[in-house]
Design a protein around this motif. Structure first.
Motif, PDB file in Angstrom:
ATOM      1  N   THR A 146      27.452  -0.173 -49.818  1.00  0.00           N
ATOM      2  CA  THR A 146      28.112   0.050 -48.702  1.00  0.00           C
ATOM      3  C   THR A 146      29.322  -0.315 -48.171  1.00  0.00           C
ATOM      4  O   THR A 146      30.358   0.111 -47.832  1.00  0.00           O
ATOM      5  CB  THR A 146      27.068  -0.011 -47.317  1.00  0.00           C
ATOM      6  OG1 THR A 146      26.211  -0.881 -47.604  1.00  0.00           O
ATOM      7  CG2 THR A 146      26.205   1.253 -46.895  1.00  0.00           C
ATOM      8  N   THR A 147      29.625  -1.531 -48.532  1.00  0.00           N
ATOM      9  CA  THR A 147      30.863  -2.209 -48.533  1.00  0.00           C
ATOM     10  C   THR A 147      31.858  -1.566 -49.286  1.00  0.00           C
ATOM     11  O   THR A 147      33.044  -1.029 -48.708  1.00  0.00           O
ATOM     12  CB  THR A 147      30.942  -3.717 -49.004  1.00  0.00           C
ATOM     13  OG1 THR A 147      29.819  -4.500 -48.145  1.00  0.00           O
ATOM     14  CG2 THR A 147      32.170  -4.337 -48.767  1.00  0.00           C
ATOM     15  N   ALA A 188      32.116  -8.372 -54.798  1.00  0.00           N
ATOM     16  CA  ALA A 188      31.867  -6.996 -54.146  1.00  0.00           C
ATOM     17  C   ALA A 188      33.249  -6.394 -53.942  1.00  0.00           C
ATOM     18  O   ALA A 188      33.270  -5.460 -53.044  1.00  0.00           O
ATOM     19  CB  ALA A 188      31.184  -6.992 -52.934  1.00  0.00           C
ATOM     20  N   GLU A 189      34.301  -6.754 -54.794  1.00  0.00           N
ATOM     21  CA  GLU A 189      35.582  -5.962 -54.688  1.00  0.00           C
ATOM     22  C   GLU A 189      35.326  -4.657 -55.597  1.00  0.00           C
ATOM     23  O   GLU A 189      34.543  -4.771 -56.440  1.00  0.00           O
ATOM     24  CB  GLU A 189      36.694  -6.911 -55.180  1.00  0.00           C
ATOM     25  CG  GLU A 189      37.404  -7.544 -53.992  1.00  0.00           C
ATOM     26  CD  GLU A 189      38.147  -8.884 -54.591  1.00  0.00           C
ATOM     27  OE1 GLU A 189      38.509  -8.784 -55.443  1.00  0.00           O
ATOM     28  OE2 GLU A 189      38.188  -9.608 -53.561  1.00  0.00           O
ATOM     29  N   ASP A 230      23.972  -3.572 -49.731  1.00  0.00           N
ATOM     30  CA  ASP A 230      25.295  -4.293 -48.973  1.00  0.00           C
ATOM     31  C   ASP A 230      26.281  -4.064 -49.604  1.00  0.00           C
ATOM     32  O   ASP A 230      27.555  -3.771 -49.244  1.00  0.00           O
ATOM     33  CB  ASP A 230      24.992  -5.677 -48.890  1.00  0.00           C
ATOM     34  CG  ASP A 230      23.978  -5.937 -47.707  1.00  0.00           C
ATOM     35  OD1 ASP A 230      23.357  -4.970 -47.125  1.00  0.00           O
ATOM     36  OD2 ASP A 230      23.775  -6.944 -47.513  1.00  0.00           O
ATOM     37  N   ALA A 231      26.502  -4.423 -51.300  1.00  0.00           N
ATOM     38  CA  ALA A 231      27.610  -4.153 -51.791  1.00  0.00           C
ATOM     39  C   ALA A 231      28.213  -2.618 -51.976  1.00  0.00           C
ATOM     40  O   ALA A 231      29.317  -2.318 -51.841  1.00  0.00           O
ATOM     41  CB  ALA A 231      27.462  -4.743 -53.385  1.00  0.00           C
ATOM     42  N   LYS A 271      32.848   2.016 -47.917  1.00  0.00           N
ATOM     43  CA  LYS A 271      33.679   1.886 -46.468  1.00  0.00           C
ATOM     44  C   LYS A 271      35.082   1.839 -46.900  1.00  0.00           C
ATOM     45  O   LYS A 271      36.056   2.241 -46.577  1.00  0.00           O
ATOM     46  CB  LYS A 271      33.275   0.761 -45.577  1.00  0.00           C
ATOM     47  CG  LYS A 271      31.825   1.066 -45.116  1.00  0.00           C
ATOM     48  CD  LYS A 271      32.006   0.868 -43.412  1.00  0.00           C
ATOM     49  CE  LYS A 271      30.753   1.519 -42.819  1.00  0.00           C
ATOM     50  NZ  LYS A 271      29.588   0.648 -42.331  1.00  0.00           N
ATOM     51  N   ARG A 272      35.283   0.875 -47.937  1.00  0.00           N
ATOM     52  CA  ARG A 272      36.452   0.648 -48.709  1.00  0.00           C
ATOM     53  C   ARG A 272      37.094   1.834 -49.092  1.00  0.00           C
ATOM     54  O   ARG A 272      38.299   2.183 -48.963  1.00  0.00           O
ATOM     55  CB  ARG A 272      36.498  -0.541 -49.629  1.00  0.00           C
ATOM     56  CG  ARG A 272      37.713  -0.901 -50.444  1.00  0.00           C
ATOM     57  CD  ARG A 272      37.366  -1.760 -51.167  1.00  0.00           C
ATOM     58  NE  ARG A 272      36.991  -3.171 -50.585  1.00  0.00           N
ATOM     59  CZ  ARG A 272      35.921  -3.876 -51.412  1.00  0.00           C
ATOM     60  NH1 ARG A 272      35.556  -3.426 -52.427  1.00  0.00           N
ATOM     61  NH2 ARG A 272      35.445  -5.070 -50.799  1.00  0.00           N
TER      62      ARG A 272
END
Ligand code: ADP
Ligand code: GLC
Length: 495
Positions: free
Chosen positions: A458-459, A424-425, A455-456, A462-463
């Motif tokens: 939204t992660t 998820a980077e 999930d990925a 945010k990043r």
């Protein structure tokens, strides 16, 4: 150097006064950031027809600009400051050159035939202005072909003037495609001397090439991303100047543009219906509905909404989007496009919006407000450029939590890292081949991620919103180059 540097910064456009593209964003923001580091910057640009004189301060006395066989032309002068700063901006007012509806081209997109004369005039006017203001610059910073004559002017037409003797010249290339190629007769007007009309400086195919001469004469050349530094030294991206640039590569540096977060920030943006930030994204959902309404699209929360803002030019990958259009139209996704430029594209994308009213929206035109609404209301931002020296919209998109889909070139490659499903980077989606198949598959991948890997998504969102591309960092890098060029030049003089 204990005191700040004195910087004479000339550009053909600057926000908020006149803008056709990213150069204006840079010229409106970098001088402020440099001033924040303690330097004194004076910005010089034309007073175009669209810039209202009544909002500026009139500077008494005329500015005489020597134009070789044309004699001395007398310009008016106006000034103001860049909003939120003390940086002075000077407007060279010469109706016959700049009192036109366009900056570089008429309403049909045809470049003005006297662009050589118009911008030679601007380039010299900056020197004359410095003399008039009794301003002795340490740095003369020129941008793109329009002012690329300045490094040579310092060594020739203005070499007699002690005021400019110690100044280091910096040329920033924002786009190598546009080089300022003209009939060689303009050398007389430039007054640099015909000995500089040679294949190592200003001559290209028996014509005058302003950018080529600027690269040869500047003490330092910068461009707007590191990747682009490497690319322009190769034939695919060199537009005929790759060999010339390789020959000068020891003086070539890449500095990424920054973002003016007072302008591009979802928390304070006055153009969008609801403000939001990383702690609470509920406003973004409202912006999405508002955007769907603006473009007459069904107001669905679940559907991925993909945006495009930019010049309709081949550079921006509009040909790739056009090639992929049938595939994109059959994804369960919506697309909104804002731009002007090539007539075929204006017609084509307008037509696509009429054929697929539930899927596509297209606004042909220039709209600051809509550009902000697209950044805020979309889930994904498409920038499939064939080449991109830096690119700003993908960086703006990050702050708005709108994940970019980009082709891996220039500044797009330097600012966007690809989503890695295993970890998820990443902060966006990248493709490499300049084909419409690659574009289609990557858009589909991004839309699927939005829909099925929440999930990925939204992660990454945010990043993306946390990333900082503050102009201050870029200004510090320019400061290093200024000092390097200044001292290198001084020590060379004593060798
Ligand atoms: P370029 O300078 O090559 O056009 P950039 O990405 O550096 O590309 O900058 C483009 C700038 O111009 C951005 O600020 C973008 O929002 C703006 N822009 C481009 N086209 C339009 C348009 N049609 N309406 C509003 N803003 C636009
Ligand atoms: C140019 C480039 C763009 C860059 C802008 C500002 O117009 O096409 O990539 O962001 O200049 O430097």
């Amino acid at each position: 150097m204990s005191r700040g540097l004195k910087i004479l910064f000339t550009a053909s456009e600057a926000v908020p006064f006149a803008k056709t593209g990213g150069l204006a964003d840079v010229a409106g923001a970098l001088p402020k950031a440099l001033s924040g580091l303690g330097h004194e910057v004076k910005v010089v640009m034309p007073r175009y027809y669209s810039i209202n004189r009544s909002k500026l301060e009139h500077v008494p006395g005329a500015l005489g600009v020597p134009m070789g066989p044309m004699g001395t032309l007398w310009a008016g002068l106006y000034k103001t400051v860049l909003p939120g700063s003390h940086v002075e901006v000077y407007f060279v007012d010469y109706e016959a050159f700049f009192g036109r509806s366009g900056l570089y081209a008429d309403d049909n997109g045809f470049s003005y035939e006297d662009n050589d004369i118009r911008f030679i005039f601007l380039s010299k006017a900056a020197f004359e202005l410095a003399r008039k203001l009794d301003f002795t610059p340490d740095i003369i910073h020129s941008n793109d072909w329009h002012t690329a004559l300045q490094p040579a002017l310092q060594k020739t037409r203005y070499a007699f003037d002690e005021r400019f003797k110690n100044a280091a010249t910096i040329l920033t290339i924002h786009n190598l495609q546009h080089q300022g190629q003209f009939f060689k007769g303009a050398v007389d007007v430039a007054e640099i001397g015909w000995e500089h009309f040679n294949p190592h400086e200003f001559e290209a195919m028996d014509g005058l090439n302003l950018l080529k001469g600027g690269i040869a004469n500047a003490d330092a050349v910068t461009t707007v991303s590191r990747k682009y530094v490497a690319e322009i030294q190769r034939p695919e991206f060199g537009f005929g100047l790759d060999g010339h640039i390789r020959a000068h590569s020891a003086r070539l540096f890449g500095i990424l543009n920054g973002v003016d977060y007072s302008e591009w920030n979802p928390f304070t943006d006055p153009h969008i219906v609801a403000n939001y930030d990383i702690g609470d994204l509920s406003g973004k959902a409202l912006c999405k509905r508002d955007l769907q309404e603006c473009f007459g699209l069904p107001q669905r929360d679940d559907i991925p909404l993909v945006g495009f803002v930019g010049r309709f030019a081949e550079q921006k990958g509009i040909g790739l989007i056009a090639g992929a259009i049938e595939g994109l139209a059959h994804l369960d996704a919506q697309f909104v496009m804002l731009g002007t430029g090539e007539k075929w594209a204006e017609g084509f994308f307008g037509d696509v919006a009429r054929r697929y009213p539930d899927r596509f929206g297209c606004h042909v035109g220039y709209s600051e407000e809509l550009a902000h609404k697209i950044e805020a209301g979309c889930d994904l931002f498409l920038m499939p450029s064939l080449f991109e020296p830096c690119g700003l919209n993908q960086i703006y998109s990050l702050r708005y939590g709108t994940l970019p889909i980009v082709r891996a070139t220039g500044g797009l490659d330097d600012t966007i890292s690809n989503y890695d499903p295993a970890t998820a980077e990443g902060n966006g989606f990248k493709f490499y081949d300049a084909t419409h198949e690659a574009l289609y598959r990557t858009v589909k991948w991004a839309c699927d991620t939005y829909r099925y890997e929440r999930d990925a998504y939204t992660t990454m969102q945010k990043r993306a919103m946390e990333a900082e591309f503050d102009w201050r960092y870029s200004a510090m890098a320019y400061e290093d180059i200024y000092l390097w060029a200044y001292y290198t030049k001084r020590s060379a003089r004593h060798r």
